[in-house]
Structure formats: structure tokens, C-alpha cells
Design an enzyme around this catalytic site. Structure first.
Site, PDB file in Angstrom:
ATOM      1  N   ASP A 180       7.661   5.157   8.550  1.00 13.71           N
ATOM      2  CA  ASP A 180       6.944   4.572   9.670  1.00 13.71           C
ATOM      3  C   ASP A 180       5.717   5.429   9.920  1.00 13.71           C
ATOM      4  O   ASP A 180       5.805   6.657  10.014  1.00 13.71           O
ATOM      5  CB  ASP A 180       7.789   4.462  10.940  1.00 13.71           C
ATOM      6  CG  ASP A 180       7.175   3.412  11.868  1.00 13.71           C
ATOM      7  OD1 ASP A 180       7.262   2.209  11.533  1.00 13.71           O
ATOM      8  OD2 ASP A 180       6.582   3.773  12.899  1.00 13.71           O
ATOM      9  N   GLY A 226       0.832  -1.213   0.000  1.00 12.91           N
ATOM     10  CA  GLY A 226       0.000   0.000   0.000  1.00 12.91           C
ATOM     11  C   GLY A 226       0.860   1.254   0.000  1.00 12.91           C
ATOM     12  O   GLY A 226       0.591   2.223  -0.725  1.00 12.91           O
TER      13      GLY A 226
HETATM   14  P1  ITT Z   1       6.860  -1.525   6.628  1.00 10.08           P
HETATM   15  O1  ITT Z   1       7.366  -1.417   8.038  1.00 10.08           O
HETATM   16  O2  ITT Z   1       7.392  -2.741   5.916  1.00 10.08           O
HETATM   17  O3  ITT Z   1       7.020  -0.281   5.845  1.00 10.08           O
HETATM   18  P2  ITT Z   1       4.279  -1.751   7.929  1.00 10.08           P
HETATM   19  O4  ITT Z   1       2.874  -1.850   7.410  1.00 10.08           O
HETATM   20  O5  ITT Z   1       4.700  -2.734   8.982  1.00 10.08           O
HETATM   21  O6  ITT Z   1       5.265  -1.796   6.669  1.00 10.08           O
HETATM   22  P3  ITT Z   1       4.383   0.466   9.784  1.00 10.08           P
HETATM   23  O7  ITT Z   1       5.010  -0.276  10.917  1.00 10.08           O
HETATM   24  O8  ITT Z   1       4.873   1.858   9.468  1.00 10.08           O
HETATM   25  O9  ITT Z   1       4.536  -0.291   8.414  1.00 10.08           O
HETATM   26  O10 ITT Z   1       2.825   0.500  10.040  1.00 10.08           O
HETATM   27  C1  ITT Z   1       2.028   1.372   9.312  1.00 10.08           C
HETATM   28  C2  ITT Z   1       0.581   0.969   9.499  1.00 10.08           C
HETATM   29  O11 ITT Z   1      -0.206   2.141   9.767  1.00 10.08           O
HETATM   30  C3  ITT Z   1       0.023   0.387   8.226  1.00 10.08           C
HETATM   31  O12 ITT Z   1       0.274  -1.018   8.167  1.00 10.08           O
HETATM   32  C4  ITT Z   1      -1.455   0.754   8.357  1.00 10.08           C
HETATM   33  O13 ITT Z   1      -2.088  -0.132   9.261  1.00 10.08           O
HETATM   34  C5  ITT Z   1      -1.404   2.115   9.035  1.00 10.08           C
HETATM   35  N1  ITT Z   1      -1.344   3.186   8.021  1.00 10.08           N
HETATM   36  C6  ITT Z   1      -0.294   4.000   7.749  1.00 10.08           C
HETATM   37  N2  ITT Z   1      -0.562   4.828   6.732  1.00 10.08           N
HETATM   38  C7  ITT Z   1      -1.809   4.539   6.342  1.00 10.08           C
HETATM   39  C8  ITT Z   1      -2.634   5.030   5.327  1.00 10.08           C
HETATM   40  O14 ITT Z   1      -2.231   5.980   4.487  1.00 10.08           O
HETATM   41  N3  ITT Z   1      -3.863   4.521   5.197  1.00 10.08           N
HETATM   42  C9  ITT Z   1      -4.287   3.544   6.018  1.00 10.08           C
HETATM   43  N4  ITT Z   1      -3.565   2.994   7.002  1.00 10.08           N
HETATM   44  C10 ITT Z   1      -2.316   3.487   7.170  1.00 10.08           C
END
Ligand code: ITT
Length: 200
Positions: free
Chosen positions: A71, A14
Site C-alpha cells: 500500500d 506499475g
Molecule cells: P493495489 O491496491 O491493487 O495494489 P492501487 O493502485 O489501488 O493497487 P494503492 O491503494 O496502494 O494501490 O495506491 C497506490 C497509488 O499511489 C498508486 O495507484 C499511485 O497513484 C501512487 N503511487 C504509489 N507508488 C508510486 C510510484 O512509485 N510512482 C508513482 N505513483 C505511485
């Protein structure tokens, strides 16, 4: 002309889609999968900023290249800013977002609109091969919706309501979300930093 490559320490498709939508005309966006590196990075920081730096540095050290990392997370004030830095891990990494979103809404049943403030936060870190790190932060304020709506975006987008737009970010076309989102804001700030550094 060859596009300049930007490597992101992410496994979240995403996020990659949004980076490509925002930066794809000028840059080639590469995820960890795209460069064939499998790293299990332990995100044990206490803040978005610390975790973004941990991810960017880990992949920079593994590749020797300049690396960016995002993050981000969703904060609900009525839940003491949960899920926050645990957004992707909330209820378990593999739990579908339909379930996570329903649970957040259930926990906030009966909470009135004026107490449903929520926001997305994004910190993008850039780790340079010489050991320096730069960060850029973006925040978008809104409300926890009353029901999930929209098929666009990813994660918590269906339950993040923007009163001034009258819809969730899950109902917005990608270019409209990116123009105002936490990630869009952080991306623009980071591109400015990289341009000043002569790296973009
Ligand atoms: P990476 O660490 O591999 O980049 P991750 O999904 O584990 O992927 P994060 O720890 O930064 O990344 O968690 C971010 C979460 O926050 C993401 O998985 C979503 O649940 C939420 N999130 C962040 N930005 C968002 C967006 O634009 N729209 C919807 N949910 C979002």
C-alpha cells in the site's frame, strides 16, 4: 532451479513491473491476475500500514498461501498530505494520471519551492498462513514539481521532483528509481524479514 514464488495482492501493473525489475532474478512475482483470483478488497484502513495488512490478509485467507501486499501513496505537504492513502482513488480510480497530476499542480500554483515538500510512502505487508503479519516501510522525500516530466514509472512519478537528481522519478530509468524509491527501500527490508523467516 525453480524460482521461489512471491504472490502479491495487487492489481496495479506499475507495482508488478517494479517488483519484477527488483526481484525477478531470484523470485517469480505473481499478481492476483496471474494466480487467477479476483478479489474486490475494500481498503478501509486509516493508514498505509492498515491497508497493506488488509490486502495481504484477504488474499492469504482466500488462497491459504503466504501473500505480500503493497500500500503506497503520494503526500503533498501543501495539500495537507493529500492524496495520501487515497492516491489511487483521487479524482476517481479511472481518471487518467495526466488529469490527476495537472489538478495537483493547479492546486499548488504559486506555492514556493520551500513549501512544496512531497514524498512517496510504501508499506509492504506479508501475511503468513499461520495468521502472523510483518510489515516494512519505505519513504522517499522530494518536492512537488512545477510541471509534469518523464514517461517512466507510473502514477504520480512525472510530478515528483528530486532536487538532488535534478529530475522527476518519471524521468529516471527504472533501476535508478528502484535503487532509491520508497518501494525499493520497503522491498529490501521485506526480503530481509522473509530470509530470516526462511521464506525467501
Ligand atoms: P493495489 O491496491 O491493487 O495494489 P492501487 O493502485 O489501488 O493497487 P494503492 O491503494 O496502494 O494501490 O495506491 C497506490 C497509488 O499511489 C498508486 O495507484 C499511485 O497513484 C501512487 N503511487 C504509489 N507508488 C508510486 C510510484 O512509485 N510512482 C508513482 N505513483 C505511485
Amino acid at each position: 532451479m525453480n524460482k521461489k514464488k512471491l504472490v502479491f495482492a495487487t492489481g496495479n501493473q506499475g507495482k508488478v513491473n517494479e517488483f519484477r525489475q527488483m526481484l525477478g532474478d531470484e523470485y517469480e512475482i505473481l499478481s492476483m491476475k496471474d494466480i487467477g483470483v479476483e478479489l474486490d478488497i475494500v481498503e478501509d484502513g486509516a493508514t498505509f500500514e492498515e491497508n497493506a495488512i488488509i490486502k495481504a490478509k484477504a488474499l492469504m485467507e482466500a488462497t491459504g498461501e503466504m501473500v505480500l501486499a503493497d500500500d503506497s501513496g503520494f503526500e503533498v505537504d501543501a495539500l495537507n498530505k493529500e492524496p495520501g492513502i487515497y492516491s489511487s482513488r483521487y479524482m476517481g480510480e479511472d481518471t487518467p494520471y495526466s488529469v490527476k497530476n495537472a489538478e495537483l499542480l493547479r492546486r499548488c500554483e504559486g506555492v514556493p519551492d520551500e513549501k512544496r515538500d512531497a514524498r512517496f510512502v510504501c508499506v509492504i505487508a506479508c501475511a503468513f498462513p499461520d495468521g502472523r503479519v510483518e510489515t516494512a516501510t519505505g519513504v522517499i522525500e522530494g518536492k512537488l514539481a512545477h510541471e509534469p516530466k518523464g514517461e517512466n514509472g507510473f502514477g504520480y512519478d512525472p510530478i515528483f521532483y528530486l532536487p538532488e537528481r535534478g529530475c522527476t522519478t518519471g524521468e529516471m530509468p527504472p533501476e535508478e528509481k528502484n535503487a532509491i524509491s520508497h518501494r525499493g527501500i520497503a522491498v529490501h527490508k521485506m526480503v530481509e524479514i522473509l530470509k530470516k523467516e526462511g521464506q525467501a
